[in-house]
Design a protein around this motif. Structure first.
Motif, mmCIF file in Angstrom:
data_model
loop_
_atom_site.group_PDB
_atom_site.id
_atom_site.type_symbol
_atom_site.label_atom_id
_atom_site.label_comp_id
_atom_site.label_asym_id
_atom_site.label_seq_id
_atom_site.Cartn_x
_atom_site.Cartn_y
_atom_site.Cartn_z
ATOM 1 N N ALA A 152 0.897 -1.195 0.046
ATOM 2 C CA ALA A 152 -0.014 0.196 -0.014
ATOM 3 C C ALA A 152 0.831 1.084 0.066
ATOM 4 O O ALA A 152 0.452 2.381 -0.519
ATOM 5 C CB ALA A 152 -0.890 -0.012 1.240
ATOM 6 N N ASN A 153 2.090 1.147 0.781
ATOM 7 C CA ASN A 153 2.847 2.270 0.741
ATOM 8 C C ASN A 153 3.938 2.588 -0.235
ATOM 9 O O ASN A 153 4.871 3.418 -0.277
ATOM 10 C CB ASN A 153 3.509 2.465 2.126
ATOM 11 N N ALA A 154 3.780 1.721 -1.438
ATOM 12 C CA ALA A 154 4.816 2.009 -2.529
ATOM 13 C C ALA A 154 4.697 3.403 -3.001
ATOM 14 O O ALA A 154 3.596 3.847 -3.028
ATOM 15 C CB ALA A 154 4.476 1.094 -3.731
ATOM 16 N N PRO A 155 5.668 4.019 -3.223
ATOM 17 C CA PRO A 155 5.807 5.536 -3.677
ATOM 18 C C PRO A 155 4.712 5.747 -4.765
ATOM 19 O O PRO A 155 4.029 6.703 -4.870
ATOM 20 C CB PRO A 155 7.226 5.769 -4.129
ATOM 21 N N SER A 156 4.639 4.737 -5.823
ATOM 22 C CA SER A 156 3.884 5.041 -6.840
ATOM 23 C C SER A 156 2.253 5.096 -6.442
ATOM 24 O O SER A 156 1.771 5.861 -7.090
ATOM 25 C CB SER A 156 4.034 3.686 -7.848
ATOM 26 N N ARG A 157 1.934 4.521 -5.383
ATOM 27 C CA ARG A 157 0.570 4.371 -4.804
ATOM 28 C C ARG A 157 0.391 5.794 -4.123
ATOM 29 O O ARG A 157 -0.556 6.527 -4.366
ATOM 30 C CB ARG A 157 0.227 3.338 -3.925
ATOM 31 N N GLN A 158 1.585 6.106 -3.330
ATOM 32 C CA GLN A 158 1.455 7.273 -2.770
ATOM 33 C C GLN A 158 1.379 8.530 -3.476
ATOM 34 O O GLN A 158 0.591 9.620 -3.353
ATOM 35 C CB GLN A 158 2.599 7.515 -1.682
ATOM 36 N N ILE A 159 2.092 8.521 -4.743
ATOM 37 C CA ILE A 159 2.086 9.574 -5.799
ATOM 38 C C ILE A 159 0.599 9.572 -6.285
ATOM 39 O O ILE A 159 -0.181 10.628 -6.415
ATOM 40 C CB ILE A 159 3.115 9.300 -6.660
ATOM 41 N N ALA A 160 0.029 8.272 -6.552
ATOM 42 C CA ALA A 160 -1.461 8.439 -7.038
ATOM 43 C C ALA A 160 -2.324 9.327 -6.038
ATOM 44 O O ALA A 160 -3.255 9.738 -6.795
ATOM 45 C CB ALA A 160 -1.798 6.938 -7.352
ATOM 46 N N VAL A 161 -2.159 8.718 -4.847
ATOM 47 C CA VAL A 161 -2.966 9.526 -3.742
ATOM 48 C C VAL A 161 -2.844 11.302 -4.135
ATOM 49 O O VAL A 161 -3.866 11.715 -4.199
ATOM 50 C CB VAL A 161 -2.733 9.237 -2.444
ATOM 51 N N LYS A 162 -1.538 11.546 -4.071
ATOM 52 C CA LYS A 162 -1.233 12.893 -4.153
ATOM 53 C C LYS A 162 -1.855 13.473 -5.389
ATOM 54 O O LYS A 162 -2.341 14.664 -5.791
ATOM 55 C CB LYS A 162 0.245 13.449 -4.170
#
Length: 255
Positions: free
Chosen positions: A151-161
């Protein structure tokens, strides 16, 4: 190859349809098959035990082929009839294929190695299946090698942003069509392993990942990604497991 039909298939889910690509995402990207699979096996090798191997969720056998380089026989349990037919047509006699759900399957032996890669997040009751692994299928010295998307992969965190998904652990509509029920992070994955009575002896991440899979596939079709760069992402992931594409636990039966 031996093929067994064992246990009831959940009529409320279409496991064949869940394996098909949908408008939002592919079920398996070249990034998964060509980049992540070799690094997963590399992460597994120090923890392999001498003996047999059970793979829960074999899909089309791509990872099974890599396991067969390390084990004389692999038992595959797979809920999709289409996937079982593909396994039968492409893999040899070293594979024992059982068509069943993990919730219902009855296996006649124990295993020194049980592999669960990018499968647990598809299950309606993951703790139930982990408990079956602990209480029914692992030998006393056996090991579960458990990998899930992070869940915390940067790719997912970027998608949240970017506003594409509401939070890190969200399950998107496209993922839900592929049968996803949860998106794990290291803490929630270890929570479920412990709830099933398993002892976690190792935890880490596999491959630092700041781009989505479809972006990786486009890059891999060019000459700008070298093997050295991929190795760098793997090595960086060893330092920052919470920022990896996948999270990895090694579990044993609790004493």
């Amino acid at each position: 190859m031996s093929h067994e039909r064992d246990g009831a298939i959940d009529a409320t889910r279409n496991y064949d349809a869940e394996l098909r690509d949908n408008a939002g995402r592919k079920y398996a990207y070249n990034f998964d098959l060509d980049v992540m699979h070799p690094f997963m096996v590399r992460s597994f090798i120090p923890f392999f035990q001498t003996g047999n191997c059970l793979e829960l969720g074999s899909y089309l056998g791509d990872f099974t082929k890599r396991l067969l380089k390390h084990f004389d026989q692999v038992t595959c349990v797979e809920a999709s009839g289409d996937a079982v037919a593909h396994l039968e047509s492409t893999l040899g006699d070293a594979v024992r294929c059982v068509h069943a759900t993990f919730e219902d399957v009855q296996l006649d032996r124990h295993f020194e190695n049980i592999v669960l890669t990018h499968v647990l997040e598809h299950l309606d009751d993951p703790v139930l299946v982990l408990r079956r692994i602990n209480e029914e299928w692992l030998t006393d010295n056996g090991r579960l090698l458990l990998v899930c998307p992070n869940a915390n992969a940067p790719s997912r965190q970027i998608a949240v942003k970017m506003g594409l998904i509401p939070h890190n652990a969200a399950v998107t509509d496209a993922e839900r069509q592929h049968g996803h029920r949860i998106t794990y992070s290291l803490d929630t994955l270890e929570r479920d392993a412990r709830a099933a009575g398993l002892k976690v002896i190792h935890r880490s991440g596999i491959f630092f990942k700041a781009l989505a899979n479809f972006q990786w596939d486009r890059l891999l079709a060019t000459d700008i990604i070298s093997q050295d760069y991929l190795e760098g992402c793997y090595q960086l992931g060893q330092l920052y497991p919470d920022l990896c594409a996948s999270i990895f636990l090694v579990c044993e039966k609790a004493g």
